[in-house]
Design an enzyme around this catalytic site. Structure first.
Site, PDB file in Angstrom:
ATOM      1  CG  ASP A 232      95.257   3.626  36.542  1.00 31.05           C
ATOM      2  OD1 ASP A 232      95.387   4.511  37.404  1.00 31.05           O
ATOM      3  OD2 ASP A 232      95.010   2.441  36.825  1.00 31.05           O
TER       4      ASP A 232
ATOM      5  CG  ASP B 151      99.980   0.929  45.698  1.00 33.93           C
ATOM      6  OD1 ASP B 151      99.018   1.725  45.806  1.00 33.93           O
ATOM      7  OD2 ASP B 151     100.745   0.918  44.720  1.00 33.93           O
TER       8      ASP B 151
END
Lengths: 199, 253
Positions: free
Chosen positions: B11, B130
């Site tokens: 990330d 997601d």
């Protein structure tokens, strides 16, 4: 230094390929004008994009590569670059260069695209032997269906579909995988090709 | 036959690697290019950069980071986060990405998947989904798992593939950062209904969780982050676990 010209048809990532060639001892020139490829001493047709846009690029002058092949100029086709060396494709309009005998067809498998690392089977080419390339990275939905199997110097199998992993006609080599994405062994393969091109 | 892949996710926020648990609690981990190179040497099969920058400035920085990383990385790199247009996809590819993950923008305008696949080939179009459990199903959430949609995650995965996605990156919001294992039912539900590779994401705590994601979940590949960033487990031990379970994995160089 071997001077290698990479055809840049504007479709995607050439960074790793350029770095891999440089690591293999080459001086790299990116060429956007297909017509200018005719004077190159060694040519790479890279493997990004879809067949139709690339075949359209061919229509704008990639034919000169065919003449280079016939003169014995070393050529490396990667993924889509290999497919452009074949005769024709199911993927899109436009004909290939016809160096490799065969047609480009879709993989017959439950999961397509084939994405990931696959084994190199039955290798019989000096480039593969010196690189010890046992597994290579693939990202493709289409493969070459060879009509002259003697041009195939290595195979791979996705699910139950066995296809041409590496093809060779003289000094023209085509690979369906991405050596520039196949970590250290892939870099060794690129180096071996650069050395062969210099010889 | 393809090997089973272990992908390492970084990330990236404003040019640095961070890792959030449940998409928050960011903390600094390190330099993305150096970490990517480190994980390649450890045997990672692919690297994924997910841009979690808050600003457009941060996103510009990401392309520089991709450029620096691709100088030294010789395994595939997927870039996601803030990809809104075909031009964004092209920019990421030209900066050195091999694949681009599209999430919220695909929900807003599914044609983006089709256009990207037509331009660059479907092998470089990753639909990033997601999903959060709600009752007996899973719903798609967007914008960093902050915005609920009415989309059923399994049906949406099928539509993404029909639209041009060549791979599905499937993250369980419930399990993200929890280290209690992947959501196997979610993974299985999607893997059984789409004809492209599925990458399981969210919940890895031990190497045995990776084995379960593939065997019970039907995933083609598994994504790890926190457990390797923390040094709790190494990529090599993750792959050893897959090998011990009888799967083909790539030997690290």
């Amino acid at each position: 230094m071997t001077r290698v010209t990479v055809f840049d048809y504007g479709a995607g990532n050439l960074h790793s390929l350029v770095k891999a060639l440089e690591a293999g001892g080459a001086t790299v020139v990116l060429e956007r004008d297909a017509a200018a490829l005719g004077t190159a001493t060694a040519i790479v047709l890279p493997g990004v994009g879809a067949f139709a846009p690339a075949a359209a690029a061919r229509a704008r002058g990639l034919d000169v590569v065919r003449a280079s092949v016939d003169r014995g100029t070393p050529v490396l086709g990667i993924c889509l670059g290999l497919q452009l060396l074949a005769e024709s494709s199911d993927e899109g309009a436009g004909a290939g260069l016809g160096v490799m005998a065969g047609r480009v067809e879709r993989l017959e498998a439950a999961r397509v695209p084939q994405i990931g690392w696959n084994a190199i089977e039955s290798p019989r080419d000096p480039l593969l032997a010196s690189a010890q390339l046992d597994e290579a990275y693939y990202a493709n939905s289409y493969v070459v269906r060879p009509t002259r199997p003697e041009q195939v110097v290595a195979w791979s199998t996705h699910e139950h579909d066995r296809f041409a992993a590496v093809m060779r006609v003289g000094r023209t080599v085509g690979v369906q995988f991405h050596p520039e994405k196949s970590s250290r062994a892939g870099l060794s393969f690129v180096r071996a090709w650069v050395e062969e091109a210099a010889a | 036959m393809l090997t089973r892949r272990v992908l390492v996710c970084l990330d990236v926020r404003d040019g640095r690697v961070v890792k959030g648990a449940r998409f928050v609690e960011l903390r600094d981990i390190g330099d993305p290019a150096a970490l990517a190179e480190h994980y390649e040497a450890e045997g990672a099969d692919e690297i994924v950069f997910l841009d979690v920058s808050a600003s457009a400035d941060g996103r510009g920085t990401l392309l520089d980071t991709v450029r620096q990383t691709s100088e030294r990385l010789f395994i595939p790199l997927t870039v996601g986060g803030g990809v809104r247009s075909v031009d964004d996809v092209g920019r990421a590819l030209r900066a050195g990405a091999d694949k681009v993950a599209i999430n919220s923008a695909a929900v807003a305008r599914p044609e983006l998947l089709t256009e990207s696949a037509a331009q660059f080939g479907r092998q470089c179009v990753v639909a990033s989904i997601d999903a959060r459990r709600e009752g007996a199903a899973w719903l798609v959430w967007t914008h960093g798992a902050r915005t609920r949609t009415e989309l059923d995650a399994v049906a949406w995965a099928q539509e993404c593939v029909a639209r041009g996605a060549g791979e599905i990156l499937l993250t369980s919001i419930d399990r993200d950062g929890a280290r209690t294992g992947y959501d196997l039912a979610l993974t299985r539900a999607v893997a059984d209904t789409v004809p492209v590779p599925v990458i399981a994401s969210g919940g890895a705590g031990t190497p045995s969780h990776l084995v379960s994601a593939i065997q019970a979940g039907g995933a083609d590949a598994v994504l790890v982050a926190g457990i390797v960033h923390d040094g709790v487990h190494r990529v090599a031990t993750c792959k050893d676990a897959l090998r011990a379970a009888g799967m083909r994995v790539r030997a690290a160089a």
